[in-house]
Design a protein around this motif. Structure first.
Motif, PDB file in Angstrom:
ATOM      1  N   LYS A  49      23.186  32.171  44.036  1.00 26.36           N
ATOM      2  CA  LYS A  49      23.851  31.080  44.760  1.00 26.36           C
ATOM      3  C   LYS A  49      25.344  31.095  44.422  1.00 26.36           C
ATOM      4  O   LYS A  49      25.743  31.520  43.358  1.00 26.36           O
ATOM      5  CB  LYS A  49      23.267  29.739  44.300  1.00 26.36           C
ATOM      6  N   ASP A  50      26.152  30.604  45.291  1.00 27.88           N
ATOM      7  CA  ASP A  50      27.603  30.488  45.202  1.00 27.88           C
ATOM      8  C   ASP A  50      28.320  31.788  44.805  1.00 27.88           C
ATOM      9  O   ASP A  50      29.406  31.773  44.249  1.00 27.88           O
ATOM     10  CB  ASP A  50      28.056  29.284  44.339  1.00 27.88           C
ATOM     11  N   TYR A  51      27.693  32.903  45.080  1.00 30.14           N
ATOM     12  CA  TYR A  51      28.400  34.176  44.921  1.00 30.14           C
ATOM     13  C   TYR A  51      29.351  34.303  46.107  1.00 30.14           C
ATOM     14  O   TYR A  51      28.991  34.002  47.228  1.00 30.14           O
ATOM     15  CB  TYR A  51      27.377  35.321  44.939  1.00 30.14           C
ATOM     16  N   LEU A  52      30.573  34.757  45.844  1.00 28.74           N
ATOM     17  CA  LEU A  52      31.592  34.646  46.880  1.00 28.74           C
ATOM     18  C   LEU A  52      31.788  35.886  47.735  1.00 28.74           C
ATOM     19  O   LEU A  52      32.439  35.845  48.754  1.00 28.74           O
ATOM     20  CB  LEU A  52      32.947  34.370  46.215  1.00 28.74           C
ATOM     21  N   TYR A  53      31.266  37.007  47.263  1.00 24.28           N
ATOM     22  CA  TYR A  53      31.769  38.256  47.831  1.00 24.28           C
ATOM     23  C   TYR A  53      30.865  38.863  48.900  1.00 24.28           C
ATOM     24  O   TYR A  53      29.686  38.572  48.974  1.00 24.28           O
ATOM     25  CB  TYR A  53      31.989  39.261  46.693  1.00 24.28           C
ATOM     26  N   HIS A  54      31.432  39.734  49.671  1.00 20.72           N
ATOM     27  CA  HIS A  54      30.688  40.494  50.672  1.00 20.72           C
ATOM     28  C   HIS A  54      30.967  41.968  50.416  1.00 20.72           C
ATOM     29  O   HIS A  54      32.056  42.332  50.005  1.00 20.72           O
ATOM     30  CB  HIS A  54      31.170  40.135  52.074  1.00 20.72           C
ATOM     31  N   LEU A  67      39.587  43.602  49.659  1.00 24.11           N
ATOM     32  CA  LEU A  67      38.525  44.404  50.289  1.00 24.11           C
ATOM     33  C   LEU A  67      37.845  45.207  49.193  1.00 24.11           C
ATOM     34  O   LEU A  67      38.493  45.630  48.237  1.00 24.11           O
ATOM     35  CB  LEU A  67      39.153  45.363  51.306  1.00 24.11           C
ATOM     36  N   ASN A  68      36.551  45.420  49.311  1.00 27.15           N
ATOM     37  CA  ASN A  68      35.881  46.270  48.317  1.00 27.15           C
ATOM     38  C   ASN A  68      35.933  47.734  48.746  1.00 27.15           C
ATOM     39  O   ASN A  68      36.206  48.045  49.912  1.00 27.15           O
ATOM     40  CB  ASN A  68      34.456  45.802  48.055  1.00 27.15           C
ATOM     41  N   TYR A  69      35.679  48.640  47.778  1.00 25.31           N
ATOM     42  CA  TYR A  69      35.864  50.072  48.033  1.00 25.31           C
ATOM     43  C   TYR A  69      35.031  50.838  47.010  1.00 25.31           C
ATOM     44  O   TYR A  69      34.940  50.427  45.852  1.00 25.31           O
ATOM     45  CB  TYR A  69      37.352  50.413  47.868  1.00 25.31           C
ATOM     46  N   VAL A  70      34.424  51.955  47.434  1.00 29.12           N
ATOM     47  CA  VAL A  70      33.737  52.846  46.489  1.00 29.12           C
ATOM     48  C   VAL A  70      34.412  54.205  46.584  1.00 29.12           C
ATOM     49  O   VAL A  70      34.419  54.816  47.654  1.00 29.12           O
ATOM     50  CB  VAL A  70      32.229  52.954  46.823  1.00 29.12           C
ATOM     51  N   SER A  71      35.018  54.671  45.484  1.00 27.52           N
ATOM     52  CA  SER A  71      35.805  55.914  45.534  1.00 27.52           C
ATOM     53  C   SER A  71      35.128  57.060  44.804  1.00 27.52           C
ATOM     54  O   SER A  71      35.694  58.156  44.719  1.00 27.52           O
ATOM     55  CB  SER A  71      37.181  55.670  44.922  1.00 27.52           C
ATOM     56  N   SER A  72      33.953  56.801  44.208  1.00 28.62           N
ATOM     57  CA  SER A  72      33.262  57.897  43.513  1.00 28.62           C
ATOM     58  C   SER A  72      31.771  57.605  43.521  1.00 28.62           C
ATOM     59  O   SER A  72      31.346  56.470  43.749  1.00 28.62           O
ATOM     60  CB  SER A  72      33.754  58.012  42.063  1.00 28.62           C
ATOM     61  N   GLN A  73      30.986  58.628  43.266  1.00 27.18           N
ATOM     62  CA  GLN A  73      29.532  58.444  43.149  1.00 27.18           C
ATOM     63  C   GLN A  73      29.091  59.009  41.813  1.00 27.18           C
ATOM     64  O   GLN A  73      29.572  60.053  41.381  1.00 27.18           O
ATOM     65  CB  GLN A  73      28.810  59.189  44.272  1.00 27.18           C
ATOM     66  N   GLY A  74      28.146  58.315  41.167  1.00 27.19           N
ATOM     67  CA  GLY A  74      27.571  58.822  39.929  1.00 27.19           C
ATOM     68  C   GLY A  74      28.285  58.315  38.693  1.00 27.19           C
ATOM     69  O   GLY A  74      29.264  57.570  38.765  1.00 27.19           O
ATOM     70  N   CYS A  75      27.744  58.716  37.540  1.00 25.80           N
ATOM     71  CA  CYS A  75      28.300  58.287  36.260  1.00 25.80           C
ATOM     72  C   CYS A  75      27.914  59.339  35.216  1.00 25.80           C
ATOM     73  O   CYS A  75      26.886  59.996  35.369  1.00 25.80           O
ATOM     74  CB  CYS A  75      27.717  56.932  35.865  1.00 25.80           C
ATOM     75  N   VAL A  76      28.732  59.477  34.182  1.00 26.84           N
ATOM     76  CA  VAL A  76      28.416  60.505  33.186  1.00 26.84           C
ATOM     77  C   VAL A  76      27.721  59.933  31.951  1.00 26.84           C
ATOM     78  O   VAL A  76      27.311  60.681  31.072  1.00 26.84           O
ATOM     79  CB  VAL A  76      29.691  61.260  32.730  1.00 26.84           C
ATOM     80  N   TYR A  77      27.603  58.614  31.861  1.00 28.31           N
ATOM     81  CA  TYR A  77      27.039  58.014  30.652  1.00 28.31           C
ATOM     82  C   TYR A  77      25.523  57.880  30.760  1.00 28.31           C
ATOM     83  O   TYR A  77      24.941  58.143  31.800  1.00 28.31           O
ATOM     84  CB  TYR A  77      27.729  56.674  30.362  1.00 28.31           C
ATOM     85  N   GLY A  99      44.507  42.890  47.919  1.00 24.29           N
ATOM     86  CA  GLY A  99      43.676  43.305  46.782  1.00 24.29           C
ATOM     87  C   GLY A  99      42.615  44.310  47.178  1.00 24.29           C
ATOM     88  O   GLY A  99      42.162  44.326  48.330  1.00 24.29           O
ATOM     89  N   VAL A 100      42.221  45.153  46.217  1.00 28.59           N
ATOM     90  CA  VAL A 100      41.115  46.097  46.426  1.00 28.59           C
ATOM     91  C   VAL A 100      40.213  46.006  45.205  1.00 28.59           C
ATOM     92  O   VAL A 100      40.693  46.057  44.059  1.00 28.59           O
ATOM     93  CB  VAL A 100      41.616  47.556  46.575  1.00 28.59           C
ATOM     94  N   LYS A 101      38.908  45.830  45.447  1.00 23.18           N
ATOM     95  CA  LYS A 101      37.963  45.759  44.325  1.00 23.18           C
ATOM     96  C   LYS A 101      37.039  46.966  44.416  1.00 23.18           C
ATOM     97  O   LYS A 101      36.289  47.101  45.386  1.00 23.18           O
ATOM     98  CB  LYS A 101      37.160  44.469  44.427  1.00 23.18           C
ATOM     99  N   PHE A 102      37.124  47.824  43.402  1.00 26.05           N
ATOM    100  CA  PHE A 102      36.309  49.040  43.417  1.00 26.05           C
ATOM    101  C   PHE A 102      34.920  48.729  42.878  1.00 26.05           C
ATOM    102  O   PHE A 102      34.775  48.083  41.840  1.00 26.05           O
ATOM    103  CB  PHE A 102      36.954  50.133  42.559  1.00 26.05           C
ATOM    104  N   TYR A 103      33.911  49.241  43.589  1.00 26.89           N
ATOM    105  CA  TYR A 103      32.529  49.090  43.143  1.00 26.89           C
ATOM    106  C   TYR A 103      31.936  50.415  42.695  1.00 26.89           C
ATOM    107  O   TYR A 103      30.725  50.600  42.740  1.00 26.89           O
ATOM    108  CB  TYR A 103      31.677  48.446  44.254  1.00 26.89           C
TER     109      TYR A 103
END
Ligand code: B12
Ligand code: SF4
Length: 459
Positions: free
Chosen positions: A25-30, A205-215, A252-256
């Motif tokens: 509830k009350d989460y603001l983002y899309h 705006l949100n943005y995804v600039s990479s895929q995966g993780c090394v950890y 603003g840009v928010k990376f996911y």
């Protein structure tokens, strides 16, 4: 000789659907469906079909009906993306039921994080004609070629389907995703996704600039999926952002990205290129504490570059304040002391830190949980005052800690339908007490009022 080309309106197309995710509830983002944009990018580059995207986070069930009326007769297939939790599977099944009521409904193909770990269970569902495990940009174009008449289904990477009671399996779809390219923004109404994000900027705006993780965090889906890390290089990324800023008046840009900073060199190049363009755009992203430690070893001024480029907020999973839990359960590859040191460094650079912790791991003691709250309290004293968030441990299928959870008495759903209502925001593990749940909720401090955090962060 003149050749008769099919009119553009009669070209075949692929429908890609992102079912609604129910958030807190009350989460603001899309969020944009980057999964679908990534697949669409490759399909459009191949040029055999058109692509249309339906985003259930933006559109209603009635609009899905109208969308089917408009597009289904030209569709080669309907691709549906699902992750575990958030009711997304339930919404997906409702959407598919509606599509299948229509005569001539083309094959329905499921993909996405849930399918990547529970592919066979997904493919076994009556409403699912095929499941595609792994990166869709590698499998969808092959499937579409087959459905258009060239190629054999058995050769589609990651394919799982039942035919005549038998499971048909394509070759493995390796999680290596190659270089990422510019997204086909024209498939969405980008304007709809611009939000006032209290921790970043009024037009974010949100943005995804990479895929995966090394950890190798043992509770995390990324580990299971073993997706090889791939990304957009810094310069084209900054160029794309500059164009988005211009087109949509972004501030603003928010990376996911799972972890934006896996390659500190790319991150520093990004920061410097962004600062050089003087775009006046604030940004935020996720970071693993080890990225900061590695950049120190490499003598890269990672945090300095981040702060100088307008970064407002870094999200970091610390997970626990107990060295034993960090080492033996989570494998976070960091100590409590190092975690505090990195958080203090982030604050010293004027960046708002958002730190997430997890309680209720299988085998965790009450004393270890107390250590987590002690660390959270210590970090909360920093300036600017960080956000802190305590999650309840949720067993994700396929992860090492999922198997531990089963041993400790967790009962997992056995069918796709069973996962449809699985809720990770409520405690699902029998060893987690009501007091533990209440304490976690009480300690979650998030900035929810637009502008509130921005006011705290020095310009
Ligand atoms: C944005 C996001 C969200 C958004 C929603 C997304 C949206 N568009 O609206 C929000 C914040 C709502 C959200 C919520 C949750 N999320 Co989330 N989220 C993400 C995040 C950060 C980015 C997703 C993304 O765009 N990725 C980029 C794209 C390119 O990758 P992708 O989605 O994996 O898609 C690729 C493949 O999976 C495949 N694919 C995907 N769809 C399809 C479809 C077809 C047809 C095919 C063939 C292939 C295919 O091809 C794609 C391209 O390679 C990811 C982490 C990450 N960085 O991926 C987590 C992630 C997807 N979330 C996850 C989880 C667990 C959740 C939550 C359940 C838990 C939580 N506490 O956050 C909640 C659900 C809400 C609830 N109430 O329970 C997990 C999923 C694990 C799983 N087994 O499903 C992830 C992977 C994070 C993690 N590492 O654990 N999330
Ligand atoms: S750093 Fe984050 S994304 Fe990477 S494995 Fe750990 S929890 Fe998952």
């Amino acid at each position: 000789m003149t050749m008769l080309l099919p009119s553009p309106s009669r070209r075949r197309l692929v429908i890609l659907a992102y079912p609604r995710v129910e958030h807190e509830k009350d989460y603001l983002y899309h969020w944009m469906p980057f999964s679908l944009l990534t697949i669409a990018q490759r399909l459009l580059a191949d040029g055999d079909v058109d692509v249309v995207i339906f985003d259930g986070n933006q559109r209603t069930a009635q609009e899905w009906t109208a969308f089917l009326d408009e597009h289904l007769d030209r569709a080669v297939c309907v691709g549906v993306s699902i992750m575990t939790g958030g009711g997304q599977i339930r919404h997906a099944l409702q959407m598919v039921r509606e599509a299948k009521l229509r005569p001539g409904c083309p094959p329905v193909v499921f993909g996405g994080p849930h399918v990547n770990v529970l592919g066979e269970q997904t493919a076994a569902h009556d409403l699912v004609d095929m499941a595609l495990v792994g990166p869709g940009q590698r499998s969808m174009p092959e499937l579409v070629r087959c459905l258009l008449g060239s190629g054999r289904l058995e050769q589609v990477p990651g394919l799982l389907m039942t035919r005549g009671g038998q499971l048909v399996k394509g070759p493995a779809n390796t999680p290596k995703t190659e270089m990422m390219a510019r997204y086909p923004w024209q498939l969405l109404n980008v304007q709809e996704y611009v939000r006032d994000d209290p921790t970043v900027a009024p037009r974010t705006l949100n943005y995804v600039s990479s895929q995966g993780c090394v950890y190798k965090c043992q509770f995390c889906y990324e580990l299971t999926y073993q997706r090889a890390w791939s990304s957009m290089p810094a310069d084209p990324l900054v160029q794309d952002i500059a164009e988005l800023v211009e087109a949509y008046d972004l501030s603003g840009v928010k990376f996911y990205d799972a972890d934006f900073f896996v390659q500190p060199r790319r991150a520093v190049d990004f920061c410097q290129a962004l600062a050089a363009r003087q775009l006046d755009v604030a940004w935020a992203a996720s970071i693993n504490p080890n990225d900061v430690l590695r950049s120190r070893k490499q003598r890269l001024d990672l945090l300095g570059s981040i702060a100088a480029s307008g970064c407002r907020r870094l999200l970091m999973g610390i997970e626990s304040g107990s060295d034993r839990v960090l080492r033996d359960i989570v494998r976070k590859e960091i100590t409590r002391e190092q975690a505090y040191d990195v958080a203090a460094d982030i604050a010293a650079h004027g960046i708002l830190g958002c730190y997430t912790f997890i309680v209720g791991f299988p085998g965790e003691t009450d004393a270890e949980v107390d250590e987590t709250y002690d660390l959270l309290t210590a970090i909360s004293q920093l300036t600017p005052r960080p956000e802190t968030r305590v999650h309840l441990f949720g067993p994700f299928p396929g992860t090492p800690l999922f198997d531990d959870a089963l041993r400790y008495g967790f009962e997992a759903p056995q069918t796709l339908e069973g996962w449809a209502d699985f809720d990770y925001y409520d405690s699902q593990t029998p060893w987690t007490s009501a007091a533990t749940v209440a304490r976690a909720r009480a300690h979650t401090r998030l900035v929810k009022q637009p502008g509130a955090a921005r006011a705290e962060v020095p310009a």
